[in-house]
Design an enzyme around this catalytic site. Structure first.
Site, PDB file in Angstrom:
ATOM      1  N   TYR A  24     113.639 109.957 135.741  1.00 38.66           N
ATOM      2  CA  TYR A  24     112.635 110.977 136.070  1.00 38.66           C
ATOM      3  C   TYR A  24     113.255 112.370 136.013  1.00 38.66           C
ATOM      4  CZ  TYR A  24     109.374 113.787 138.825  1.00 38.66           C
ATOM      5  OH  TYR A  24     108.524 114.776 139.263  1.00 38.66           O
ATOM      6  N   SER A 106     110.162 122.931 145.637  1.00 36.74           N
ATOM      7  CA  SER A 106     108.986 122.482 144.901  1.00 36.74           C
ATOM      8  C   SER A 106     107.854 122.115 145.845  1.00 36.74           C
ATOM      9  CB  SER A 106     109.353 121.268 144.048  1.00 36.74           C
ATOM     10  OG  SER A 106     108.200 120.665 143.488  1.00 36.74           O
ATOM     11  N   GLN A 127     107.767 127.203 145.469  1.00 36.27           N
ATOM     12  CA  GLN A 127     107.060 127.016 144.197  1.00 36.27           C
ATOM     13  C   GLN A 127     105.706 126.366 144.449  1.00 36.27           C
ATOM     14  OE1 GLN A 127     106.659 123.649 142.775  1.00 36.27           O
ATOM     15  NE2 GLN A 127     105.359 124.473 141.160  1.00 36.27           N
ATOM     16  N   TYR A 129     101.835 125.052 142.576  1.00 37.91           N
ATOM     17  CA  TYR A 129     100.974 124.747 141.426  1.00 37.91           C
ATOM     18  C   TYR A 129      99.543 125.199 141.740  1.00 37.91           C
ATOM     19  CZ  TYR A 129     104.650 121.495 139.883  1.00 37.91           C
ATOM     20  OH  TYR A 129     105.828 120.930 139.485  1.00 37.91           O
ATOM     21  N   THR A 155     103.833 128.104 139.192  1.00 39.39           N
ATOM     22  CA  THR A 155     104.019 127.400 137.927  1.00 39.39           C
ATOM     23  C   THR A 155     102.685 127.277 137.195  1.00 39.39           C
ATOM     24  OG1 THR A 155     105.906 126.158 138.779  1.00 39.39           O
ATOM     25  CG2 THR A 155     104.771 125.233 136.876  1.00 39.39           C
ATOM     26  N   ARG A 164     105.570 111.332 129.729  1.00 41.28           N
ATOM     27  CA  ARG A 164     107.015 111.097 129.833  1.00 41.28           C
ATOM     28  C   ARG A 164     107.289 109.601 129.737  1.00 41.28           C
ATOM     29  NH1 ARG A 164     106.903 115.172 135.024  1.00 41.28           N
ATOM     30  NH2 ARG A 164     106.155 116.967 133.821  1.00 41.28           N
ATOM     31  N   LYS A 254     105.983 131.201 136.517  1.00 36.87           N
ATOM     32  CA  LYS A 254     106.921 130.321 135.810  1.00 36.87           C
ATOM     33  C   LYS A 254     106.183 129.498 134.746  1.00 36.87           C
ATOM     34  CE  LYS A 254     110.368 126.685 136.675  1.00 36.87           C
ATOM     35  NZ  LYS A 254     109.791 125.599 135.846  1.00 36.87           N
ATOM     36  N   HIS A 278     109.375 124.145 130.998  1.00 31.99           N
ATOM     37  CA  HIS A 278     109.426 123.083 132.014  1.00 31.99           C
ATOM     38  C   HIS A 278     110.527 122.074 131.706  1.00 31.99           C
ATOM     39  CE1 HIS A 278     106.661 122.078 135.430  1.00 31.99           C
ATOM     40  NE2 HIS A 278     107.424 121.007 135.463  1.00 31.99           N
ATOM     41  N   ARG A 281     109.661 119.029 129.617  1.00 34.82           N
ATOM     42  CA  ARG A 281     108.941 117.945 130.282  1.00 34.82           C
ATOM     43  C   ARG A 281     107.425 118.043 130.119  1.00 34.82           C
ATOM     44  NH1 ARG A 281     111.552 115.059 134.008  1.00 34.82           N
ATOM     45  NH2 ARG A 281     109.862 115.046 135.571  1.00 34.82           N
TER      46      ARG A 281
END
Length: 380
Positions: A24, A106, A127, A129, A155, A164, A254, A278, A281
Site C-alpha cells: 500500500y 493525513s 491535510q 480532502y 488535497t 492500485r 496539493k 500523488h 498513486r
C-alpha cells in the site's frame, strides 16, 4: 542491515511490515509508470559541479509560510502511516520536531489530530480532502485549529481513489469479509515484531480522524468503503471559498500538475501549492513532478510559495527539486519507509541522512545558502 540511504530504509521496511501494508505504501496506480518516472526523471537531472568556492559555512535554514525551518523540508501526509509502527504518526511528528521541520497529518491517519499535536512540541500541519459531508469537514478544521495546527494542506487530486493493483494482490483490497481478514492476520503473524509492536501494543486500530463517522466500524473494508462513498468528485475551484471561510491560517493546495491550474490557484489567493501527482498513486501516465515543476515555476514567477514532492529519495534529490524551482519539498515515502523500519529513530536518522546529503550536494555545486540554488545550477 545498516541503513545508509532512503532505499536502505525501504528494504528494511519491506522485511518488517506485512505485505498488505508495505505494498500500500510502496505502490502506485495502474502500471506504475508515473511512479517510476518520478524517481527516474529526478535522478536524471544534471547539476553543475563547481570548484574553488568557499563552502565552509553552509546554511540550510529557510523561512516558509511564516515558520523558521532548519531545512526546506516537510513530511508529507501519508494515509495509514500510523500502522507502520506503534502510534506511528506521533513518532514521526516527534522526529520532525527534533529536526526542525513540519509534519503533515493525513485525514486518514491512524492517530487523531489531538493525539499527534499533543505528542509534538511544534505545531503540525493538517491535510484535508474534499468530503461530501461539509459539516464533517468543518468539524475537522475546527479540531485542527483547536489542536494548534499551523497550516492546512488541501488535497485536490483525489476526487476518486486511483486504481492500485498491488492492493488487490496483497490482500488489502478485493477480499471483503472473513477471508480477507484471515489473510491479513496471517501476514501479520509472519512478521512477529510488527505483530507485537503494532498489532498488540498499537491499539486502537482505527482511523482516528474519521472514527466518529464510521460509528464503530474499524475494518479495512470499512475504510475503503468510506473513501469510495465520501470523497467528492464534484469539487471545483469555487469550493476553495468554503475552505477559506473556515480556515484563516496558511492554505496549501496539493496536487497541482498543470501550469494553468497553478495560475488558477494563484488567482484565488492560496498561500502555496504542492506540485504533485500523488506519488504516482492516482492517474498513471502523467508526467513526473520533475518534468512539471519547471513549467509551473516559470508560469507562477514567484506569485506564491511553491512546494513539490514525488520521487525524492536523497538529499541530492532535494537539491535537484530546488534547482527546478521549488521553494521547499515534501518527503513522503522516505519517512514512511523509515518509520516502518525503525520507528521514530528511523525517521530521525533518515532526516539526518537527507541533511548530510544536502550539505554535500550544495558544497559540490558551490552553494552555501538555499536561496543560491536555482536553474543556474542545472546543466541545460
Amino acid at each position: 542491515m545498516i541503513a545508509a540511504s532512503v532505499n536502505d530504509y525501504r528494504e528494511l521496511a519491506r522485511r518488517r511490515l506485512p505485505p498488505f501494508l508495505f505494498e500500500y505504501m510502496d505502490g502506485g496506480s495502474y502500471g506504475e509508470v508515473t511512479l517510476r518516472r518520478n524517481v527516474d526523471d529526478l535522478a536524471n537531472i544534471v547539476l553543475k559541479q563547481r570548484v574553488l568556492r568557499d563552502v565552509s559555512n553552509i546554511d540550510l535554514s529557510v523561512q516558509l509560510l511564516g515558520q523558521n525551518l532548519s531545512m526546506p523540508l516537510a513530511l508529507a501526509p501519508i494515509g495509514l502511516a500510523g500502522m507502520n509502527a506503534r502510534r506511528g504518526e506521533v513518532q514521526a511528528a516527534r522526529a520532525a520536531q527534533r529536526a526542525g521541520i513540519p509534519f503533515t497529518l493525513s485525514t486518514v491517519s491512524a492517530c487523531a489530530i489531538e493525539e499527534v499535536a499533543a505528542g509534538s512540541a511544534n505545531p503540525i500541519w493538517f491535510q484535508l480532502y474534499m468530503i461530501r459531508d461539509r459539516n464533517f469537514m468543518r468539524d475537522l478544521m475546527e479540531r485542527a485549529v483547536a489542536a494548534g495546527c499551523s497550516a492546512l494542506v488541501f488535497t485536490v487530486d483525489m476526487p476518486v481513489p486511483g486504481s492500485r493493483y498491488r492492493d488487490y494482490h496483497s490482500g488489502l483490497a478485493g477480499q471483503p469479509g472473513l477471508k480477507g481478514q484471515i489473510r491479513r492476520i496471517w501476514q501479520g503473524m509472519q512478521n512477529p515484531f510488527w505483530a507485537f509492536d503494532v498489532g498488540v501494543m498499537g491499539r486502537p486500530h482505527h482511523l482516528g480522524n474519521v472514527a466518529p463517522v464510521l460509528k464503530g466500524k474499524t475494518g479495512i473494508e470499512d475504510f475503503f468503503a468510506w473513501m469510495r462513498n465520501n470523497f467528492d468528485p464534484s469539487i471545483g475551484w469555487k469550493d476553495i471559498e468554503f475552505i477559506r471561510s473556515q480556515w484563516k491560517g496558511p492554505l496549501i493546495i496539493k496536487g497541482i500538475m498543470d501550469a494553468d491550474d497553478a495560475q488558477e490557484a494563484a488567482k484565488i489567493g492560496v498561500d502555496a501549492i504542492v506540485v504533485s501527482n500523488h506519488g504516482g498513486r492516482q492517474l498513471d501516465g502523467v508526467p513526473s513532478t520533475a518534468k512539471a515543476l519547471p513549467i509551473i515555476a516559470e508560469k507562477l514567477a514567484g506569485q506564491m510559495t511553491l512546494l513539490a514532492d514525488g520521487g525524492i529519495r536523497s538529499g541530492l534529490d532535494v537539491v535537484r527539486m530546488l534547482a527546478l524551482g521549488a521553494d521547499a519539498v515534501l518527503l513522503g515515502r522516505a519517512w514512511a519507509y523509515a518509520l516502518g523500519a525503525r520507528g521514530e529513530a528511523g525517521v530521525a536518522h533518515m532526516l539526518q541522512l537527507i541533511e548530510s546529503e544536502m550539505r554535500v550536494a550544495m558544497a559540490l555545486t558551490g552553494c552555501t545558502k538555499i536561496s543560491e540554488i536555482n536553474s543556474q545550477n542545472l546543466v541545460q
